[in-house]
Design a protein around this motif. Structure first.
Motif, PDB file in Angstrom:
ATOM      1  N   SER A   1       0.717  -1.134   0.268  1.00 54.31           N
ATOM      2  CA  SER A   1      -0.009   0.058  -0.051  1.00 54.31           C
ATOM      3  C   SER A   1       0.989   1.146  -0.053  1.00 54.31           C
ATOM      4  O   SER A   1       0.297   2.123  -0.384  1.00 54.31           O
ATOM      5  CB  SER A   1      -0.899  -0.032   1.321  1.00 54.31           C
ATOM      6  N   ALA A   2       1.955   1.062   0.182  1.00 59.31           N
ATOM      7  CA  ALA A   2       2.878   2.336   0.464  1.00 59.31           C
ATOM      8  C   ALA A   2       3.778   2.384  -0.908  1.00 59.31           C
ATOM      9  O   ALA A   2       4.620   3.584  -0.937  1.00 59.31           O
ATOM     10  CB  ALA A   2       3.875   2.343   1.748  1.00 59.31           C
ATOM     11  N   VAL A   3       4.137   1.488  -1.476  1.00 57.39           N
ATOM     12  CA  VAL A   3       5.150   1.391  -2.609  1.00 57.39           C
ATOM     13  C   VAL A   3       4.743   2.395  -3.569  1.00 57.39           C
ATOM     14  O   VAL A   3       5.829   3.396  -4.101  1.00 57.39           O
ATOM     15  CB  VAL A   3       5.017   0.145  -3.550  1.00 57.39           C
ATOM     16  N   ARG A   4       3.602   2.754  -4.100  1.00 60.08           N
ATOM     17  CA  ARG A   4       3.312   3.692  -5.099  1.00 60.08           C
ATOM     18  C   ARG A   4       3.632   5.227  -4.389  1.00 60.08           C
ATOM     19  O   ARG A   4       4.013   6.071  -5.173  1.00 60.08           O
ATOM     20  CB  ARG A   4       1.954   3.647  -5.677  1.00 60.08           C
ATOM     21  N   GLN A   5       2.960   5.083  -3.381  1.00 59.71           N
ATOM     22  CA  GLN A   5       3.116   6.474  -2.573  1.00 59.71           C
ATOM     23  C   GLN A   5       4.602   7.065  -2.360  1.00 59.71           C
ATOM     24  O   GLN A   5       4.926   8.293  -2.749  1.00 59.71           O
ATOM     25  CB  GLN A   5       2.292   6.528  -1.258  1.00 59.71           C
ATOM     26  N   TYR A   6       5.293   6.133  -2.154  1.00 63.69           N
ATOM     27  CA  TYR A   6       6.919   6.462  -2.036  1.00 63.69           C
ATOM     28  C   TYR A   6       7.471   6.875  -3.382  1.00 63.69           C
ATOM     29  O   TYR A   6       8.163   7.809  -3.461  1.00 63.69           O
ATOM     30  CB  TYR A   6       7.629   5.274  -1.280  1.00 63.69           C
ATOM     31  N   SER A   7       7.002   6.059  -4.425  1.00 61.80           N
ATOM     32  CA  SER A   7       7.738   6.067  -5.644  1.00 61.80           C
ATOM     33  C   SER A   7       7.319   7.647  -6.285  1.00 61.80           C
ATOM     34  O   SER A   7       8.308   8.167  -6.851  1.00 61.80           O
ATOM     35  CB  SER A   7       7.294   5.025  -6.761  1.00 61.80           C
ATOM     36  N   GLU A   8       5.935   7.938  -6.180  1.00 59.19           N
ATOM     37  CA  GLU A   8       5.391   9.273  -6.683  1.00 59.19           C
ATOM     38  C   GLU A   8       6.397  10.426  -5.881  1.00 59.19           C
ATOM     39  O   GLU A   8       6.889  11.338  -6.439  1.00 59.19           O
ATOM     40  CB  GLU A   8       4.188   9.165  -6.459  1.00 59.19           C
ATOM     41  N   TRP A   9       6.457  10.207  -4.418  1.00 60.38           N
ATOM     42  CA  TRP A   9       6.946  11.384  -3.706  1.00 60.38           C
ATOM     43  C   TRP A   9       8.553  11.441  -4.019  1.00 60.38           C
ATOM     44  O   TRP A   9       8.916  12.613  -4.339  1.00 60.38           O
ATOM     45  CB  TRP A   9       7.028  10.791  -2.326  1.00 60.38           C
ATOM     46  N   LEU A  10       9.324  10.344  -4.513  1.00 62.98           N
ATOM     47  CA  LEU A  10      10.523  10.347  -4.901  1.00 62.98           C
ATOM     48  C   LEU A  10      10.724  11.099  -6.189  1.00 62.98           C
ATOM     49  O   LEU A  10      11.679  11.692  -6.587  1.00 62.98           O
ATOM     50  CB  LEU A  10      11.292   8.893  -5.010  1.00 62.98           C
ATOM     51  N   GLN A  11       9.755  10.899  -7.239  1.00 67.34           N
ATOM     52  CA  GLN A  11       9.753  11.463  -8.393  1.00 67.34           C
ATOM     53  C   GLN A  11       9.652  13.095  -8.305  1.00 67.34           C
ATOM     54  O   GLN A  11      10.484  13.747  -8.905  1.00 67.34           O
ATOM     55  CB  GLN A  11       8.833  10.967  -9.342  1.00 67.34           C
ATOM     56  N   ARG A  12       8.787  13.408  -7.299  1.00 71.89           N
ATOM     57  CA  ARG A  12       8.592  15.035  -7.323  1.00 71.89           C
ATOM     58  C   ARG A  12       9.969  15.251  -6.396  1.00 71.89           C
ATOM     59  O   ARG A  12      10.131  16.256  -6.748  1.00 71.89           O
ATOM     60  CB  ARG A  12       7.358  15.044  -6.171  1.00 71.89           C
ATOM     61  N   ALA A  13      10.582  14.760  -5.460  1.00 74.25           N
ATOM     62  CA  ALA A  13      11.499  15.248  -4.942  1.00 74.25           C
ATOM     63  C   ALA A  13      12.777  15.305  -5.682  1.00 74.25           C
ATOM     64  O   ALA A  13      13.539  16.454  -5.676  1.00 74.25           O
ATOM     65  CB  ALA A  13      11.940  14.146  -3.811  1.00 74.25           C
ATOM     66  N   LYS A  14      12.891  14.577  -6.727  1.00 77.15           N
ATOM     67  CA  LYS A  14      13.971  14.488  -7.771  1.00 77.15           C
ATOM     68  C   LYS A  14      13.727  15.884  -8.745  1.00 77.15           C
ATOM     69  O   LYS A  14      14.701  16.616  -8.921  1.00 77.15           O
ATOM     70  CB  LYS A  14      13.969  13.327  -8.635  1.00 77.15           C
ATOM     71  N   ALA A  15      12.611  15.983  -8.849  1.00 76.69           N
ATOM     72  CA  ALA A  15      12.439  17.288  -9.843  1.00 76.69           C
ATOM     73  C   ALA A  15      12.474  18.502  -9.208  1.00 76.69           C
ATOM     74  O   ALA A  15      12.846  19.474  -9.706  1.00 76.69           O
ATOM     75  CB  ALA A  15      10.689  16.990 -10.387  1.00 76.69           C
ATOM     76  N   GLU A  16      12.266  18.571  -7.783  1.00 78.95           N
ATOM     77  CA  GLU A  16      12.428  19.616  -7.102  1.00 78.95           C
ATOM     78  C   GLU A  16      13.869  20.221  -7.049  1.00 78.95           C
ATOM     79  O   GLU A  16      14.100  21.471  -7.082  1.00 78.95           O
ATOM     80  CB  GLU A  16      11.798  19.705  -5.764  1.00 78.95           C
ATOM     81  N   VAL A  17      14.852  19.238  -6.997  1.00 80.03           N
ATOM     82  CA  VAL A  17      16.288  19.630  -6.960  1.00 80.03           C
ATOM     83  C   VAL A  17      16.952  19.566  -8.339  1.00 80.03           C
ATOM     84  O   VAL A  17      18.048  19.798  -8.353  1.00 80.03           O
ATOM     85  CB  VAL A  17      17.040  18.828  -5.984  1.00 80.03           C
ATOM     86  N   GLY A  18      15.859  19.435  -9.454  1.00 81.94           N
ATOM     87  CA  GLY A  18      16.485  19.364 -10.888  1.00 81.94           C
ATOM     88  C   GLY A  18      17.157  18.193 -11.278  1.00 81.94           C
ATOM     89  O   GLY A  18      18.026  18.308 -12.254  1.00 81.94           O
ATOM     90  N   ILE A  19      16.663  17.209 -10.558  1.00 79.31           N
ATOM     91  CA  ILE A  19      17.374  15.625 -11.230  1.00 79.31           C
ATOM     92  C   ILE A  19      16.580  15.263 -12.149  1.00 79.31           C
ATOM     93  O   ILE A  19      15.366  15.058 -11.830  1.00 79.31           O
ATOM     94  CB  ILE A  19      17.678  14.754  -9.967  1.00 79.31           C
ATOM     95  N   PRO A  20      16.956  14.991 -13.500  1.00 77.13           N
ATOM     96  CA  PRO A  20      15.791  14.352 -14.620  1.00 77.13           C
ATOM     97  C   PRO A  20      15.356  13.045 -13.762  1.00 77.13           C
ATOM     98  O   PRO A  20      16.053  12.327 -13.300  1.00 77.13           O
ATOM     99  CB  PRO A  20      16.948  14.245 -15.625  1.00 77.13           C
ATOM    100  N   LEU A  21      14.003  12.917 -14.350  1.00 81.52           N
ATOM    101  CA  LEU A  21      13.437  11.750 -13.819  1.00 81.52           C
ATOM    102  C   LEU A  21      13.973  10.411 -14.563  1.00 81.52           C
ATOM    103  O   LEU A  21      13.980   9.366 -13.981  1.00 81.52           O
ATOM    104  CB  LEU A  21      11.922  11.811 -14.429  1.00 81.52           C
ATOM    105  N   THR A  22      14.849  10.632 -15.509  1.00 81.77           N
ATOM    106  CA  THR A  22      15.457   9.280 -16.198  1.00 81.77           C
ATOM    107  C   THR A  22      17.038   9.245 -15.535  1.00 81.77           C
ATOM    108  O   THR A  22      17.437   8.127 -15.929  1.00 81.77           O
ATOM    109  CB  THR A  22      15.752   9.619 -17.872  1.00 81.77           C
ATOM    110  N   GLU A  23      17.442  10.086 -14.776  1.00 81.52           N
ATOM    111  CA  GLU A  23      18.597   9.750 -14.087  1.00 81.52           C
ATOM    112  C   GLU A  23      18.524   8.899 -12.802  1.00 81.52           C
ATOM    113  O   GLU A  23      17.732   9.305 -11.955  1.00 81.52           O
ATOM    114  CB  GLU A  23      19.409  11.258 -13.478  1.00 81.52           C
ATOM    115  N   GLU A  24      19.199   7.915 -12.626  1.00 84.86           N
ATOM    116  CA  GLU A  24      19.225   6.863 -11.590  1.00 84.86           C
ATOM    117  C   GLU A  24      20.044   7.462 -10.381  1.00 84.86           C
ATOM    118  O   GLU A  24      20.827   8.149 -10.643  1.00 84.86           O
ATOM    119  CB  GLU A  24      19.813   5.558 -12.081  1.00 84.86           C
ATOM    120  N   LEU A  25      19.169   7.635  -9.129  1.00 84.96           N
ATOM    121  CA  LEU A  25      19.755   8.001  -7.797  1.00 84.96           C
ATOM    122  C   LEU A  25      20.849   6.750  -7.426  1.00 84.96           C
ATOM    123  O   LEU A  25      20.511   5.701  -7.264  1.00 84.96           O
ATOM    124  CB  LEU A  25      18.767   8.069  -6.799  1.00 84.96           C
ATOM    125  N   LYS A  26      21.943   7.282  -7.285  1.00 86.19           N
ATOM    126  CA  LYS A  26      22.989   6.570  -6.894  1.00 86.19           C
ATOM    127  C   LYS A  26      23.777   7.013  -5.617  1.00 86.19           C
ATOM    128  O   LYS A  26      24.177   8.046  -5.492  1.00 86.19           O
ATOM    129  CB  LYS A  26      23.949   6.049  -8.024  1.00 86.19           C
TER     130      LYS A  26
END
Length: 284
Positions: A33-58
């Motif tokens: 029940s939390a997987v989609r919520q976390y995934s969507e939050w992480l995509q928003r968080a990446k966008a807020e700091v300017g990391i492209p959605l296609t760039e893998e976080l490492k």
């Protein structure tokens, strides 16, 4: 249902002396029940700091990545990733094994050993969550299709037969692999495995995240981290569990090992059965 996301990591040259090369596996366990919520939050968080959605976080991003250019903002994002996962009830287990003699044969053996320890602790954690069923997803190995098939066969053996100590009955199918670039939760697993291993290796960057990591770390009923949510092998390294706040260590059906009240800076004693009993292996 629970979902288990798995990634590997390592530290070839730990800052903590006299610690050898480390190999590790880490897992993050979410209720579905939390997987989609976390995934969507992480995509928003990446966008807020300017990391492209296609760039893998490492944990160690490539030199030409946006993450490398962000500096402290990327560190803040990593901390937020851990904190948000904890808010959603995620649990983590990490297993770290020291290499005696760095060689390809020994590395393969120790990687298998680390994954076996991880499998057992995933099972114990799922038991504590009263999980009825679970599916495990691992980052695709980097050695090509043949290595992936070999790894999947080992995972299948564990899923089918378990170990001497644990059979994870909640896993309803063999472990599957996926490219971490396409699965945000595998990028979180990379962060958990790599930062925990870095902290054990003595990296200030990893140690700075310990407070946030420990909000998710699976613990035995006695609140012990060592051997439960974090497994370090061989056992001569038990004193390193002090990094996670433990004051003693107990194995099954054995008397507890009490840690020294003062754990001081300085190089550990390589000749001792417990090289980090009195000193933490870090510069003073």
């Amino acid at each position: 249902m629970h979902l288990v996301f798995i990634d590997d990591s390592g530290q070839p040259k730990p800052a903590r002396e006299p610690l050898g090369e480390l190999v590790s596996f880490g897992a993050v366990i979410f209720h579905d029940s939390a997987v989609r919520q976390y995934s969507e939050w992480l995509q928003r968080a990446k966008a807020e700091v300017g990391i492209p959605l296609t760039e893998e976080l490492k944990w160690n991003p490539p030199k030409n990545s946006v993450q490398r250019k962000l500096g402290s903002e990327c560190a803040d994002l990593q901390r937020s990733m851990l904190q948000h996962a904890a808010l959603l009830g995620a649990k983590t287990v990490v297993c770290v094994v020291e290499l005696d003699r760095p060689s390809n044969r020994e590395r393969d053996s120790k990687v298998t050993e680390a994954f076996t320890y991880l499998y057992e602790r995933i099972g114990y954690c799922l038991d504590s969550l009263e999980a009825e069923s679970a599916v495990a997803v691992a980052d695709r190995p980097g050695g090509g299709r043949s290595e992936e098939i070999s790894w999947l066969k080992e995972a299948l053996e564990l899923t089918s037969n378990g170990t001497q100590f644990k059979k994870c009955t909640q896993l309803i199918m063999p472990t599957v692999t996926a490219p971490s670039t396409l699965v945000p939760l595998l990028q979180l697993a990379d962060l958990v495995a790599a930062s925990t291993t870095a902290a054990i290796a003595g990296s200030a960057r990893g140690r700075n995240l310990l407070t946030d990591l420990m909000q998710m770390t699976y613990r035995y009923p006695d609140n012990q981290v060592g051997g439960s949510g974090v497994k370090i092998f061989p056992d001569r390294l038990v004193d390193l569990y002090q990094e996670f706040g433990d004051r003693s260590y107990r194995r099954m059906r054995s008397d507890p090992i009490q840690f020294e009240p003062r754990w001081e800076p300085g190089k550990g004693d390589h000749s001792s059965p417990r090289p980090f009993q009195y000193r933490n292996g870090l510069p003073s």
